[in-house]
Design a protein around this motif. Structure first.
Motif, PDB file in Angstrom:
ATOM      1  N   THR A   2     -20.967  23.589  -2.292  1.00 44.56           N
ATOM      2  CA  THR A   2     -21.988  23.171  -3.244  1.00 44.56           C
ATOM      3  C   THR A   2     -23.290  23.850  -2.876  1.00 44.56           C
ATOM      4  OG1 THR A   2     -20.929  21.021  -3.462  1.00 44.56           O
ATOM      5  CG2 THR A   2     -23.207  21.208  -4.215  1.00 44.56           C
ATOM      6  N   THR A   3     -23.816  24.650  -3.795  1.00 45.99           N
ATOM      7  CA  THR A   3     -25.113  25.272  -3.554  1.00 45.99           C
ATOM      8  C   THR A   3     -26.125  24.682  -4.514  1.00 45.99           C
ATOM      9  OG1 THR A   3     -24.644  27.105  -5.061  1.00 45.99           O
ATOM     10  CG2 THR A   3     -24.136  27.459  -2.733  1.00 45.99           C
ATOM     11  N   ASN A   4     -27.329  24.562  -4.020  1.00 43.04           N
ATOM     12  CA  ASN A   4     -28.440  24.080  -4.826  1.00 43.04           C
ATOM     13  C   ASN A   4     -29.601  25.048  -4.688  1.00 43.04           C
ATOM     14  OD1 ASN A   4     -27.633  21.353  -5.872  1.00 43.04           O
ATOM     15  ND2 ASN A   4     -27.242  21.043  -3.700  1.00 43.04           N
ATOM     16  N   ASN A   5     -30.360  25.153  -5.757  1.00 41.53           N
ATOM     17  CA  ASN A   5     -31.542  26.006  -5.748  1.00 41.53           C
ATOM     18  C   ASN A   5     -32.780  25.147  -5.531  1.00 41.53           C
ATOM     19  OD1 ASN A   5     -30.141  28.445  -6.275  1.00 41.53           O
ATOM     20  ND2 ASN A   5     -29.956  27.831  -8.410  1.00 41.53           N
ATOM     21  N   TRP A   6     -33.667  25.664  -4.698  1.00 40.82           N
ATOM     22  CA  TRP A   6     -34.902  24.973  -4.338  1.00 40.82           C
ATOM     23  C   TRP A   6     -36.057  25.940  -4.496  1.00 40.82           C
ATOM     24  CZ3 TRP A   6     -34.271  19.956  -2.295  1.00 40.82           C
ATOM     25  CH2 TRP A   6     -32.955  19.602  -1.992  1.00 40.82           C
ATOM     26  N   ASP A  41     -26.603  26.248   0.690  1.00 41.03           N
ATOM     27  CA  ASP A  41     -25.231  25.758   0.696  1.00 41.03           C
ATOM     28  C   ASP A  41     -25.238  24.437   1.446  1.00 41.03           C
ATOM     29  OD1 ASP A  41     -22.545  25.204   1.506  1.00 41.03           O
ATOM     30  OD2 ASP A  41     -22.039  27.299   1.124  1.00 41.03           O
ATOM     31  N   ASP A  42     -24.983  23.338   0.749  1.00 36.86           N
ATOM     32  CA  ASP A  42     -25.041  22.010   1.372  1.00 36.86           C
ATOM     33  C   ASP A  42     -24.015  21.825   2.483  1.00 36.86           C
ATOM     34  OD1 ASP A  42     -27.169  21.181  -0.177  1.00 36.86           O
ATOM     35  OD2 ASP A  42     -25.886  20.318  -1.729  1.00 36.86           O
ATOM     36  N   GLY A  43     -22.881  22.490   2.375  1.00 39.95           N
ATOM     37  CA  GLY A  43     -21.840  22.342   3.388  1.00 39.95           C
ATOM     38  C   GLY A  43     -22.044  23.217   4.604  1.00 39.95           C
ATOM     39  N   ASP A  44     -22.778  24.318   4.432  1.00 44.82           N
ATOM     40  CA  ASP A  44     -22.975  25.269   5.524  1.00 44.82           C
ATOM     41  C   ASP A  44     -24.285  26.022   5.299  1.00 44.82           C
ATOM     42  OD1 ASP A  44     -22.862  27.164   7.522  1.00 44.82           O
ATOM     43  OD2 ASP A  44     -20.941  28.019   6.893  1.00 44.82           O
ATOM     44  N   ILE A 133     -36.733  19.266   0.518  1.00 46.04           N
ATOM     45  CA  ILE A 133     -36.285  19.633   1.857  1.00 46.04           C
ATOM     46  C   ILE A 133     -37.461  20.260   2.591  1.00 46.04           C
ATOM     47  CG2 ILE A 133     -33.828  19.922   1.363  1.00 46.04           C
ATOM     48  CD1 ILE A 133     -34.345  22.939   1.052  1.00 46.04           C
ATOM     49  N   GLY A 134     -37.397  20.250   3.917  1.00 48.95           N
ATOM     50  CA  GLY A 134     -38.482  20.821   4.700  1.00 48.95           C
ATOM     51  C   GLY A 134     -37.976  21.663   5.854  1.00 48.95           C
TER      52      GLY A 134
END
Length: 182
Positions: A2-6, A41-44, A133-134
């Motif tokens: 799962t990837t997320n954009n920030w 990537d939330d998993g890695d 996120i930080g």
């Protein structure tokens, strides 16, 4: 996976630096305008990508004459090279909260691989429901590696400016809302 954009929240982040001045002290400064994105990537986290662009003319040391000189061809030459850019190539995990981001840093017409020591601060929801996120990233760069070689000899010995520039970047990023497919 799962990837997320920030997107980097420039209001709650900072790009700061310091350099030795006259051998005995440090001068500190910052870049006030920058933007960037993290594809995480939330998993890695090591499979994540960071891409940041800094406006060179936004340099601020608190002394207008010094800032003008730093924007000149002696240093950043902001008329010819308006941006600095970092793009990660790989991320290495050191422990649960520490990473090393290795990537290409472009300053002026020079691109070099640099390594940033990164501390992951975690995630939180702000009062408006946005996920954040930080990170804190630190690096020591040799300014001469990027064509920033101007200096002046001191009468008592030594040089006006040190070659080492310490960089500290505080990042708070906001998750980009997912777009629903039609």
């Amino acid at each position: 996976m799962t990837t997320n954009n920030w997107n980097i929240d420039a209001v709650h982040s900072g790009v700061n630096f310091s350099v030795r001045h006259m051998v005995v002290s440090k001068v500190r400064g910052r870049f006030a305008k920058y933007s960037g994105a993290i594809t995480m990537d939330d998993g890695d986290i090591t499979r994540s990508v960071v891409d940041v662009t800094i406006e060179a003319a936004s340099l601020d040391t608190g002394v207008p004459d010094r800032d003008t000189h730093l924007r000149s061809p002696d240093f950043f030459d902001v008329e010819r090279f308006p941006t600095l850019r970092f793009r990660s190539k790989r991320i290495e995990k050191l422990d649960d909260a520490r990473y090393r981001a290795i990537g290409d840093l472009s300053i002026r017409d020079v691109t070099r691989e640099v390594s940033l020591d990164v501390e992951y601060g975690g995630r939180a929801k702000d009062p408006w429901g946005n996920e954040r996120i930080g990170f804190v990233a630190k690096a020591a760069l040799d300014r001469k590696d990027f064509g920033l070689g101007w200096n002046q000899l001191l009468e008592a010995g030594g040089v006006l400016l040190g070659d080492r520039v310490d960089v500290e970047i505080e990042v708070q990023a906001v998750k980009v809302a997912a777009v629903q497919a039609a």
